[in-house]
Scaffold this motif. Sequence first.
Motif, PDB file in Angstrom:
ATOM      1  N   GLY A  37       1.053  -1.611  -0.020  1.00 48.79           N
ATOM      2  CA  GLY A  37       0.433   0.172  -0.139  1.00 48.79           C
ATOM      3  C   GLY A  37       0.855   1.474  -0.364  1.00 48.79           C
ATOM      4  N   ASN A  38       0.408   2.299   0.871  1.00 45.55           N
ATOM      5  CA  ASN A  38       1.184   3.453   0.628  1.00 45.55           C
ATOM      6  C   ASN A  38       1.793   3.485   1.933  1.00 45.55           C
ATOM      7  OD1 ASN A  38       0.797   4.209  -1.726  1.00 45.55           O
ATOM      8  ND2 ASN A  38      -1.274   4.967  -1.799  1.00 45.55           N
ATOM      9  N   GLY A  39       2.298   2.483   2.825  1.00 48.19           N
ATOM     10  CA  GLY A  39       2.312   2.956   3.995  1.00 48.19           C
ATOM     11  C   GLY A  39       3.637   2.940   4.245  1.00 48.19           C
ATOM     12  N   LEU A  40       4.608   3.540   3.834  1.00 45.46           N
ATOM     13  CA  LEU A  40       6.142   4.246   3.372  1.00 45.46           C
ATOM     14  C   LEU A  40       6.033   5.321   3.453  1.00 45.46           C
ATOM     15  CD1 LEU A  40       8.416   1.056   2.051  1.00 45.46           C
ATOM     16  CD2 LEU A  40       7.445   1.655   4.845  1.00 45.46           C
ATOM     17  N   GLU A  41       6.572   5.819   3.766  1.00 44.24           N
ATOM     18  CA  GLU A  41       7.533   7.605   3.214  1.00 44.24           C
ATOM     19  C   GLU A  41       8.911   8.175   4.127  1.00 44.24           C
ATOM     20  OE1 GLU A  41       3.424   9.519   5.597  1.00 44.24           O
ATOM     21  OE2 GLU A  41       5.322  11.080   6.444  1.00 44.24           O
ATOM     22  N   LEU A  42       8.775   9.110   3.531  1.00 42.88           N
ATOM     23  CA  LEU A  42      10.693   9.591   3.962  1.00 42.88           C
ATOM     24  C   LEU A  42      10.593  10.906   4.306  1.00 42.88           C
ATOM     25  CD1 LEU A  42      12.315   8.489   0.326  1.00 42.88           C
ATOM     26  CD2 LEU A  42      12.668   7.447   2.596  1.00 42.88           C
ATOM     27  N   HIS A  43      11.344  11.296   5.394  1.00 38.78           N
ATOM     28  CA  HIS A  43      11.375  12.414   5.838  1.00 38.78           C
ATOM     29  C   HIS A  43      12.769  12.762   5.281  1.00 38.78           C
ATOM     30  CE1 HIS A  43       8.049  12.644   9.211  1.00 38.78           C
ATOM     31  NE2 HIS A  43       7.248  11.989   7.835  1.00 38.78           N
ATOM     32  N   PHE A  44      13.108  14.336   5.951  1.00 40.82           N
ATOM     33  CA  PHE A  44      14.876  14.677   5.259  1.00 40.82           C
ATOM     34  C   PHE A  44      14.977  15.772   6.699  1.00 40.82           C
ATOM     35  CE2 PHE A  44      11.965  13.357   1.641  1.00 40.82           C
ATOM     36  CZ  PHE A  44      12.970  12.166   1.139  1.00 40.82           C
ATOM     37  N   GLN A  45      16.096  15.228   6.777  1.00 41.14           N
ATOM     38  CA  GLN A  45      16.603  16.180   7.583  1.00 41.14           C
ATOM     39  C   GLN A  45      18.076  17.338   7.241  1.00 41.14           C
ATOM     40  OE1 GLN A  45      18.414  14.014  11.337  1.00 41.14           O
ATOM     41  NE2 GLN A  45      17.918  16.031  12.461  1.00 41.14           N
ATOM     42  N   PRO A  46      17.825  18.416   7.559  1.00 32.66           N
ATOM     43  CA  PRO A  46      18.507  19.047   6.672  1.00 32.66           C
ATOM     44  C   PRO A  46      20.441  18.985   7.271  1.00 32.66           C
ATOM     45  CG  PRO A  46      17.076  20.599   8.002  1.00 32.66           C
ATOM     46  CD  PRO A  46      16.793  18.849   8.176  1.00 32.66           C
ATOM     47  N   GLN A  47      21.591  19.539   6.939  1.00 35.86           N
ATOM     48  CA  GLN A  47      22.833  18.859   7.072  1.00 35.86           C
ATOM     49  C   GLN A  47      23.447  20.544   6.678  1.00 35.86           C
ATOM     50  OE1 GLN A  47      23.688  15.914   4.935  1.00 35.86           O
ATOM     51  NE2 GLN A  47      23.459  14.388   6.122  1.00 35.86           N
ATOM     52  N   VAL A  48      24.194  21.222   7.625  1.00 36.34           N
ATOM     53  CA  VAL A  48      24.301  22.370   7.887  1.00 36.34           C
ATOM     54  C   VAL A  48      25.456  22.121   7.617  1.00 36.34           C
ATOM     55  CG1 VAL A  48      22.484  23.219   8.085  1.00 36.34           C
ATOM     56  CG2 VAL A  48      23.916  23.393   9.891  1.00 36.34           C
ATOM     57  N   ARG A  49      26.053  24.080   6.922  1.00 39.08           N
ATOM     58  CA  ARG A  49      27.153  24.636   7.159  1.00 39.08           C
ATOM     59  C   ARG A  49      27.447  25.602   8.976  1.00 39.08           C
ATOM     60  NH1 ARG A  49      30.910  22.456   3.093  1.00 39.08           N
ATOM     61  NH2 ARG A  49      28.674  23.546   1.274  1.00 39.08           N
ATOM     62  N   SER A  50      28.562  26.163   9.101  1.00 40.42           N
ATOM     63  CA  SER A  50      28.236  26.796  10.444  1.00 40.42           C
ATOM     64  C   SER A  50      27.957  27.957  10.060  1.00 40.42           C
ATOM     65  CB  SER A  50      29.588  27.056  10.762  1.00 40.42           C
ATOM     66  OG  SER A  50      30.602  27.009  10.230  1.00 40.42           O
ATOM     67  N   ASN A  51      27.818  27.915   8.554  1.00 40.17           N
ATOM     68  CA  ASN A  51      27.092  29.890   8.206  1.00 40.17           C
ATOM     69  C   ASN A  51      25.738  29.135   8.118  1.00 40.17           C
ATOM     70  OD1 ASN A  51      27.204  28.946   5.705  1.00 40.17           O
ATOM     71  ND2 ASN A  51      28.331  30.386   4.473  1.00 40.17           N
ATOM     72  N   GLY A  52      25.106  28.712   8.288  1.00 42.06           N
ATOM     73  CA  GLY A  52      23.812  28.336   7.873  1.00 42.06           C
ATOM     74  C   GLY A  52      23.345  27.322   6.910  1.00 42.06           C
ATOM     75  N   GLU A  53      24.312  27.591   6.528  1.00 39.30           N
ATOM     76  CA  GLU A  53      23.881  26.662   4.894  1.00 39.30           C
ATOM     77  C   GLU A  53      24.000  25.714   4.413  1.00 39.30           C
ATOM     78  OE1 GLU A  53      25.927  29.069   0.865  1.00 39.30           O
ATOM     79  OE2 GLU A  53      26.976  26.675   0.671  1.00 39.30           O
ATOM     80  N   LEU A  54      23.101  25.597   3.935  1.00 45.29           N
ATOM     81  CA  LEU A  54      22.184  24.317   3.684  1.00 45.29           C
ATOM     82  C   LEU A  54      23.238  23.682   2.531  1.00 45.29           C
ATOM     83  CD1 LEU A  54      19.616  21.887   3.795  1.00 45.29           C
ATOM     84  CD2 LEU A  54      18.838  22.057   1.650  1.00 45.29           C
ATOM     85  N   VAL A  55      23.914  22.113   3.485  1.00 47.57           N
ATOM     86  CA  VAL A  55      24.677  21.235   2.735  1.00 47.57           C
ATOM     87  C   VAL A  55      23.390  20.358   1.635  1.00 47.57           C
ATOM     88  CG1 VAL A  55      26.645  19.474   2.713  1.00 47.57           C
ATOM     89  CG2 VAL A  55      26.542  22.199   4.318  1.00 47.57           C
ATOM     90  N   GLY A  56      23.084  19.744   2.525  1.00 47.13           N
ATOM     91  CA  GLY A  56      21.910  18.602   1.427  1.00 47.13           C
ATOM     92  C   GLY A  56      21.279  18.027   2.856  1.00 47.13           C
ATOM     93  N   VAL A  57      20.903  17.339   2.844  1.00 48.42           N
ATOM     94  CA  VAL A  57      19.927  15.728   4.016  1.00 48.42           C
ATOM     95  C   VAL A  57      19.857  14.968   3.779  1.00 48.42           C
ATOM     96  CG1 VAL A  57      17.975  18.238   3.114  1.00 48.42           C
ATOM     97  CG2 VAL A  57      17.802  16.125   1.574  1.00 48.42           C
ATOM     98  N   GLU A  58      19.489  14.201   4.496  1.00 46.75           N
ATOM     99  CA  GLU A  58      19.161  12.855   5.240  1.00 46.75           C
ATOM    100  C   GLU A  58      17.693  12.480   5.352  1.00 46.75           C
ATOM    101  OE1 GLU A  58      20.903   8.990   7.950  1.00 46.75           O
ATOM    102  OE2 GLU A  58      20.940  10.886   9.075  1.00 46.75           O
ATOM    103  N   ALA A  59      17.889  10.983   4.058  1.00 52.87           N
ATOM    104  CA  ALA A  59      16.191  10.525   3.286  1.00 52.87           C
ATOM    105  C   ALA A  59      15.954   9.697   4.657  1.00 52.87           C
ATOM    106  CB  ALA A  59      15.993   9.875   2.893  1.00 52.87           C
TER     107      ALA A  59
END
Length: 286
Positions: A37-59
């Motif tokens: 079914g549709n019972g799985l989903e992904l969440h994403f958590q930010p990964q940032v540099r010390s100046n606050g810039e987004l580097v990426g996300v972890e699924a």
Amino acid sequence: QAKSNGRHQYVMFRAELQEKVNARIQIERGLRDALEGNGLELHFQPQVRSNGELVGVEALLRWKRKDGRLISPDSFISVAEETGLILRLGNWVFSAVFAQAVLWQRQGCCPNRISINVSAWQFAQRDFVEQLLTLQANAGVDSHRFVLELTETALLQDLPETISKLQQIRGAGFQVSLDDFGTGYSSLAYLKDLPLDELKIDKSFINELAQGHSHPLLESMIAIGQHMHLGVIAEGIETEQQRTLLEQMGCQIFQGFLYGRPMPADQLRQWLADGSGRMPPDDGDS
Ligand code: C2E
Ligand code: MG
Ligand code: MG
Ligand code: MG
């Protein structure tokens, strides 16, 4: 007396065991349904540099039960591994991450890096690389933004085999991160043989961070990463103080509740739009 006591314990033990078996069967059934079914989903958590810039996300995978509760993989990955369901689950994660990347690219807000967790069991499959590349080709995504997170347990089963797989994976443009670094019981000698891009320091080390104390293990782990020209990222950052201390030790990338919790894709867009995180210019293939 002793005899009946022993018998009583035996009955208790059996009941407990039965309960555990039942719980596992429930999880297995639930996971099968979730996959179909549709019972799985992904969440994403930010990964940032010390100046606050987004580097990426972890699924990060979530199982949405029928009652609406979201279950963390910590409570079902082991069952998935024991039942072999992990292979379907792992492939579902790859496909879902790739599809999300395609969507984000269309929306013009795809993070430059997306990290994907891979279980030891999945990585141990003979045709792991083949499957990964097939799913990637089907989705039509550029490999360069994806980072596979693998643990020591996954990498050290069969070292020559691991090295060959990592070479193929990196040769195809993916990056590789050593997840939960520092929690394994293996010697460090293996590190110099593994083709890696990044060390990811486990959150258990961050928990213990405190001002005015020395942190020889953390300092050494970060120094190892630097000497080996690997990226160093720390997970589980919850306070400003932890971030400052880690930064002083040379850690470059941070992930944790301080910046953002794992969140659904739409919420991540909102998080970016709010200015909670800043997107650097897209360096991808769109
Ligand atoms: P991990 O890869 O080490 O992921 C980090 C875990 O720490 C995540 O738990 C994340 O939600 C949590 N975390 C992040 N920041 C903080 C913080 O500041 N404080 C605290 N206390 N926790 C924080 P989560 O999402 O429950 O995932 C648990 C583990 O399940 C992951 O550990 C990973 O090993 C596994 N996992 C997650 N998604 C997948 C997947 O798609 N496939 C496989 N095979 N395993 C997965
Ligand atoms: Mg991870
Ligand atoms: Mg980790
Ligand atoms: Mg961890």
